[in-house]
Scaffold this motif. Structure first.
Motif, PDB file in Angstrom:
ATOM      1  N   ASP A  29      81.456  58.960  83.196  1.00 47.93           N
ATOM      2  CA  ASP A  29      80.304  58.650  83.118  1.00 47.93           C
ATOM      3  C   ASP A  29      80.476  57.798  81.761  1.00 47.93           C
ATOM      4  O   ASP A  29      81.224  58.578  81.122  1.00 47.93           O
ATOM      5  CB  ASP A  29      79.363  60.068  82.268  1.00 47.93           C
TER       6      ASP A  29
ATOM      7  N   SER B  63      79.343  55.263  79.642  1.00 50.63           N
ATOM      8  CA  SER B  63      78.207  55.012  78.759  1.00 50.63           C
ATOM      9  C   SER B  63      79.042  55.140  77.664  1.00 50.63           C
ATOM     10  O   SER B  63      79.020  56.350  76.557  1.00 50.63           O
ATOM     11  CB  SER B  63      76.750  55.970  79.244  1.00 50.63           C
TER      12      SER B  63
ATOM     13  N   SER C 173      74.091  52.188  79.078  1.00 60.65           N
ATOM     14  CA  SER C 173      73.692  53.327  79.590  1.00 60.65           C
ATOM     15  C   SER C 173      73.932  53.150  80.815  1.00 60.65           C
ATOM     16  O   SER C 173      73.420  52.149  81.176  1.00 60.65           O
ATOM     17  CB  SER C 173      72.483  53.400  78.998  1.00 60.65           C
ATOM     18  N   GLY C 174      74.715  54.345  81.398  1.00 67.14           N
ATOM     19  CA  GLY C 174      74.534  54.201  82.802  1.00 67.14           C
ATOM     20  C   GLY C 174      75.526  54.184  83.558  1.00 67.14           C
ATOM     21  O   GLY C 174      75.772  54.016  85.201  1.00 67.14           O
ATOM     22  N   THR C 175      76.127  53.996  82.613  1.00 71.22           N
ATOM     23  CA  THR C 175      77.896  53.438  83.357  1.00 71.22           C
ATOM     24  C   THR C 175      78.350  54.249  84.305  1.00 71.22           C
ATOM     25  O   THR C 175      78.830  55.125  83.089  1.00 71.22           O
ATOM     26  CB  THR C 175      78.676  52.162  82.414  1.00 71.22           C
ATOM     27  N   ILE C 176      78.508  53.980  85.770  1.00 68.81           N
ATOM     28  CA  ILE C 176      79.965  55.426  86.151  1.00 68.81           C
ATOM     29  C   ILE C 176      80.412  54.904  87.345  1.00 68.81           C
ATOM     30  O   ILE C 176      80.191  54.120  88.069  1.00 68.81           O
ATOM     31  CB  ILE C 176      77.947  56.474  86.342  1.00 68.81           C
TER      32      ILE C 176
END
Length: 79
Positions: free
Chosen positions: A27, A29, A44-47
């Protein structure tokens, strides 16, 4: 591709490619890429899945126009 040659079709093909060499997700984020002339903050939420690539471009639309690549993050901003 850092500082690619200028193109007559005006597409900006500057990009950075990240690779997660681990077998598990990461992750990123809120992480930032910062250099002398470019910056990008990952939303946010970048995986990045294990063994996967992530492309960040100055102009995601240009990469799609020239290479047909989809799912590109960006644009980057001038620092």
């Amino acid at each position: 591709m850092y500082k690619p040659a200028a193109r007559t079709d005006t597409n900006n093909l500057e990009f950075v490619e990240l690779y997660n060499s681990q077998p598990w997700f990461h992750d990123i984020s809120g992480y930032q890429m910062v250099c002398a002339d470019m910056t990008y903050r990952f939303p946010s939420g970048t995986i990045i899945p294990g063994g996967a690539f992530l492309v960040i471009a100055a102009s995601p639309g240009s990469l799609h126009n020239v290479y047909g690549i989809t799912n590109v993050m960006g644009p980057t901003t001038a620092a």
